[in-house]
Design a protein around this motif. Structure first.
Motif, PDB file in Angstrom:
ATOM      1  N   GLU A 103      -4.945  -2.423  -7.565  1.00 33.26           N
ATOM      2  CA  GLU A 103      -4.478  -3.802  -7.726  1.00 33.26           C
ATOM      3  C   GLU A 103      -4.427  -4.605  -6.421  1.00 33.26           C
ATOM      4  OE1 GLU A 103      -1.410  -4.634 -10.803  1.00 33.26           O
ATOM      5  OE2 GLU A 103      -1.095  -2.461 -10.740  1.00 33.26           O
ATOM      6  N   ILE A 104      -5.112  -4.139  -5.383  1.00 34.10           N
ATOM      7  CA  ILE A 104      -5.218  -4.900  -4.132  1.00 34.10           C
ATOM      8  C   ILE A 104      -6.704  -5.070  -3.846  1.00 34.10           C
ATOM      9  CG2 ILE A 104      -4.508  -5.074  -1.724  1.00 34.10           C
ATOM     10  CD1 ILE A 104      -2.388  -2.976  -2.239  1.00 34.10           C
ATOM     11  N   PRO A 105      -7.312  -6.186  -4.256  1.00 35.82           N
ATOM     12  CA  PRO A 105      -8.768  -6.337  -4.162  1.00 35.82           C
ATOM     13  C   PRO A 105      -9.339  -6.109  -2.764  1.00 35.82           C
ATOM     14  CG  PRO A 105      -7.812  -8.092  -5.493  1.00 35.82           C
ATOM     15  CD  PRO A 105      -6.664  -7.348  -4.891  1.00 35.82           C
ATOM     16  N   ALA A 106      -8.624  -6.506  -1.715  1.00 36.01           N
ATOM     17  CA  ALA A 106      -9.178  -6.408  -0.364  1.00 36.01           C
ATOM     18  C   ALA A 106      -8.970  -5.037   0.274  1.00 36.01           C
ATOM     19  CB  ALA A 106      -8.551  -7.478   0.532  1.00 36.01           C
ATOM     20  N   ALA A 107      -8.256  -4.149  -0.386  1.00 37.06           N
ATOM     21  CA  ALA A 107      -7.929  -2.858   0.215  1.00 37.06           C
ATOM     22  C   ALA A 107      -9.055  -1.848   0.017  1.00 37.06           C
ATOM     23  CB  ALA A 107      -6.644  -2.314  -0.409  1.00 37.06           C
ATOM     24  N   PRO A 108      -9.141  -0.843   0.901  1.00 35.98           N
ATOM     25  CA  PRO A 108     -10.057   0.274   0.640  1.00 35.98           C
ATOM     26  C   PRO A 108      -9.680   0.959  -0.661  1.00 35.98           C
ATOM     27  CG  PRO A 108      -9.248   0.327   2.904  1.00 35.98           C
ATOM     28  CD  PRO A 108      -8.429  -0.697   2.181  1.00 35.98           C
ATOM     29  N   SER A 109     -10.580   1.737  -1.201  1.00 37.16           N
ATOM     30  CA  SER A 109     -10.327   2.337  -2.514  1.00 37.16           C
ATOM     31  C   SER A 109      -9.345   3.493  -2.463  1.00 37.16           C
ATOM     32  CB  SER A 109     -11.654   2.813  -3.126  1.00 37.16           C
ATOM     33  OG  SER A 109     -12.291   3.760  -2.265  1.00 37.16           O
ATOM     34  N   ASN A 110      -9.194   4.130  -1.286  1.00 37.56           N
ATOM     35  CA  ASN A 110      -8.319   5.302  -1.181  1.00 37.56           C
ATOM     36  C   ASN A 110      -7.429   5.215   0.056  1.00 37.56           C
ATOM     37  OD1 ASN A 110      -9.183   7.415  -3.351  1.00 37.56           O
ATOM     38  ND2 ASN A 110     -11.114   6.594  -2.530  1.00 37.56           N
ATOM     39  N   PHE A 111      -6.270   5.863  -0.029  1.00 32.60           N
ATOM     40  CA  PHE A 111      -5.341   5.880   1.101  1.00 32.60           C
ATOM     41  C   PHE A 111      -6.009   6.412   2.360  1.00 32.60           C
ATOM     42  CE2 PHE A 111      -2.245   6.639  -2.514  1.00 32.60           C
ATOM     43  CZ  PHE A 111      -1.744   5.352  -2.507  1.00 32.60           C
TER      44      PHE A 111
ATOM     45  N   THR B 198      -3.161  11.035  -7.520  1.00 29.68           N
ATOM     46  CA  THR B 198      -4.358  10.294  -7.150  1.00 29.68           C
ATOM     47  C   THR B 198      -4.157   9.678  -5.775  1.00 29.68           C
ATOM     48  OG1 THR B 198      -5.792   8.411  -7.704  1.00 29.68           O
ATOM     49  CG2 THR B 198      -3.499   8.258  -8.362  1.00 29.68           C
ATOM     50  N   THR B 199      -5.248   9.447  -5.084  1.00 21.90           N
ATOM     51  CA  THR B 199      -5.197   8.802  -3.768  1.00 21.90           C
ATOM     52  C   THR B 199      -5.683   7.353  -3.843  1.00 21.90           C
ATOM     53  OG1 THR B 199      -7.449   9.472  -3.170  1.00 21.90           O
ATOM     54  CG2 THR B 199      -5.659  11.018  -2.663  1.00 21.90           C
ATOM     55  N   GLN B 200      -5.894   6.845  -5.033  1.00 19.78           N
ATOM     56  CA  GLN B 200      -6.478   5.517  -5.202  1.00 19.78           C
ATOM     57  C   GLN B 200      -5.479   4.405  -4.881  1.00 19.78           C
ATOM     58  OE1 GLN B 200      -7.877   4.754  -9.165  1.00 19.78           O
ATOM     59  NE2 GLN B 200      -8.836   2.807  -8.629  1.00 19.78           N
TER      60      GLN B 200
ATOM     61  N   ARG C 222       0.821  -1.209   0.000  1.00 23.51           N
ATOM     62  CA  ARG C 222       0.000   0.000   0.000  1.00 23.51           C
ATOM     63  C   ARG C 222       0.856   1.261   0.000  1.00 23.51           C
ATOM     64  NH1 ARG C 222      -3.089  -4.024   1.894  1.00 23.51           N
ATOM     65  NH2 ARG C 222      -5.348  -3.792   2.211  1.00 23.51           N
ATOM     66  N   VAL C 223       1.834   1.324   0.892  1.00 28.64           N
ATOM     67  CA  VAL C 223       2.567   2.594   1.028  1.00 28.64           C
ATOM     68  C   VAL C 223       3.490   2.868  -0.163  1.00 28.64           C
ATOM     69  CG1 VAL C 223       2.407   2.641   3.541  1.00 28.64           C
ATOM     70  CG2 VAL C 223       4.386   1.560   2.469  1.00 28.64           C
ATOM     71  N   VAL C 224       4.014   1.823  -0.826  1.00 34.01           N
ATOM     72  CA  VAL C 224       4.875   2.111  -1.989  1.00 34.01           C
ATOM     73  C   VAL C 224       4.068   2.710  -3.134  1.00 34.01           C
ATOM     74  CG1 VAL C 224       6.612   0.362  -1.435  1.00 34.01           C
ATOM     75  CG2 VAL C 224       4.712  -0.240  -2.962  1.00 34.01           C
ATOM     76  N   GLN C 225       2.748   2.520  -3.101  1.00 33.84           N
ATOM     77  CA  GLN C 225       1.929   3.116  -4.153  1.00 33.84           C
ATOM     78  C   GLN C 225       1.840   4.632  -4.032  1.00 33.84           C
ATOM     79  OE1 GLN C 225      -1.835   1.285  -4.981  1.00 33.84           O
ATOM     80  NE2 GLN C 225      -1.025  -0.809  -4.859  1.00 33.84           N
ATOM     81  N   VAL C 226       2.077   5.153  -2.836  1.00 32.38           N
ATOM     82  CA  VAL C 226       1.986   6.600  -2.642  1.00 32.38           C
ATOM     83  C   VAL C 226       3.006   7.317  -3.530  1.00 32.38           C
ATOM     84  CG1 VAL C 226       2.230   8.479  -0.989  1.00 32.38           C
ATOM     85  CG2 VAL C 226       1.101   6.347  -0.290  1.00 32.38           C
ATOM     86  N   ALA C 227       4.274   6.976  -3.388  1.00 29.06           N
ATOM     87  CA  ALA C 227       5.299   7.603  -4.229  1.00 29.06           C
ATOM     88  C   ALA C 227       5.286   7.039  -5.642  1.00 29.06           C
ATOM     89  CB  ALA C 227       6.679   7.411  -3.609  1.00 29.06           C
ATOM     90  N   GLY C 228       4.841   5.785  -5.779  1.00 26.40           N
ATOM     91  CA  GLY C 228       4.781   5.200  -7.113  1.00 26.40           C
ATOM     92  C   GLY C 228       3.908   5.992  -8.063  1.00 26.40           C
TER      93      GLY C 228
ATOM     94  N   PHE D 149      -0.051   8.627   4.577  1.00 30.85           N
ATOM     95  CA  PHE D 149      -0.307   9.443   3.395  1.00 30.85           C
ATOM     96  C   PHE D 149      -0.377  10.923   3.767  1.00 30.85           C
ATOM     97  CE2 PHE D 149      -3.274  11.432   0.333  1.00 30.85           C
ATOM     98  CZ  PHE D 149      -2.525  11.250  -0.823  1.00 30.85           C
ATOM     99  N   THR D 150      -1.044  11.231   4.869  1.00 36.93           N
ATOM    100  CA  THR D 150      -1.124  12.629   5.318  1.00 36.93           C
ATOM    101  C   THR D 150       0.271  13.176   5.628  1.00 36.93           C
ATOM    102  OG1 THR D 150      -3.342  12.321   6.239  1.00 36.93           O
ATOM    103  CG2 THR D 150      -2.047  14.167   7.095  1.00 36.93           C
TER     104      THR D 150
END
Length: 322
Positions: free
Chosen positions: A122-130, A117-119, A25-31, A100-101
């Motif tokens: 590719e992780i089906p079980a995760a919430p839609s946004n950070f 984006t905050t989305q 999840r967190v690597v997607q923030v900078a990704g 994220f904040t």
């Protein structure tokens, strides 16, 4: 100080799962910043480098800031480094939303725009946004080290496999969406994407490619059949005849239901030369592409070290792998 492991570690998905879910999840923030950069065939522009301490983004250049983001798995923190200065954010006892904040606040202080984006993807079980992922995460240093060791050892083998390929080959790195280590060989043969799937996936299917990688994901796409952590490979478009191919390495096999050749980590780590086995597995996959899909053999140069090439004149056999 820790030394590079002589034995390849045991990887237990049940033990690693909480950290895999968190780091994915967190690597997607900078990704997300990589999506602002020019598209490279097969999304080669987005991968994270396996660094000596963790996973690191490419260098991003934006108006007012040149920066990288380093997810230091061995330190339990994230280093944002720019031409103006740097900030370090802890990954201990925090939620994805809080991280994220904190990330956006630090980015603003350094003159970096917020991610586009905050989305969470590719992780089906995760919430839609950070901002909606508020579960408290507890950093596990041992799991983080095991994750890094696996990525590092697999990257070493995949980089050696890629070296002699003369065609387009994006750098070996971690796809931050699916969280798999990817190594891909492309050729400029236009193909027709499948009828389903999101645009990013279909845009990755515009040309023929051979992909070899490593993944922690041990869940079948139907959510029921567990798979082993380890190496995977496939050929796009998938040709007929793969069930009859020789995958060379003990433990490697073709799984027609998945469209994948798999080499489980538990088998790989027991081999006398796991590093060489990754190379052999990749070569077997490319040989399968040659045999079943007409891939060219003249895209392979010699597999030798740089010292050899610095001391020897080129020969007529440079197309042969050593």
């Amino acid at each position: 100080m820790s030394e590079r492991p002589e034995a390849w570690p045991v990887l237990d998905h049940a033990e690693l799962a909480p950290m895999i879910e968190y780091v994915n999840r967190v690597v997607q923030v900078a990704g997300k910043y990589s999506l602002d950069d020019p598209f490279e065939v097969g999304w080669g522009n987005i991968v994270l480098e396996v660094s000596p301490r963790g996973l690191r983004t490419p260098t991003f250049r934006r108006k007012g800031a040149t920066f990288t983001v380093h997810y230091r798995l061995l330190d339990g923190d994230v280093l944002i480094e720019t031409d103006r200065g740097s900030r370090t954010l802890s990954l201990a006892r925090t939620s994805v939303a809080d991280f994220f904040t904190a990330f956006c606040e630090a980015a603003s202080e350094l003159g970096i725009p917020h991610p586009g984006t905050t989305q969470i993807c590719e992780i089906p079980a995760a919430p839609s946004n950070f901002a909606d992922d508020r579960d408290e995460r507890v950093w596990n240093a041992q799991s983080a080290r095991l994750m890094w060791e696996a990525f590092d050892l697999a990257a070493d083998g995949l980089e050696a496999w890629q070296a002699p390929f003369l065609g387009h080959r994006p750098r070996v790195g971690v796809m931050w969406g699916g969280f798999d280590l990817s190594s891909t060989r492309w050729r400029p043969n236009r193909t027709k994407p499948g009828p389903e799937g999101p645009p990013f996936m279909r845009n990755a299917q515009l040309h023929a490619y051979v992909s070899v990688g490593f993944s922690f994901d041990n869940t079948h796409s139907d959510g029921t059949s567990p798979l082993d952590i380890g190496m995977y490979a496939y050929i796009w478009p998938q040709p007929d005849g793969l069930s009859g191919c020789n995958w060379v390495v003990e433990g490697a096999d073709w799984h027609a239901d998945l469209g994948l050749a798999l080499l489980p980590w538990q088998d790989l780590r027991r081999l006398p030369d796991p590093h060489g086995a990754i190379i052999g597995f990749g070569d077997a996959v490319y040989d399968a592409a040659v045999q079943t899909a007409g891939w060219p053999t003249d895209l392979l140069g010699p597999r030798v070290d740089g010292w050899h090439m610095s001391e020897h004149q080129p020969t007529e056999n440079v197309g042969q792998q050593g």
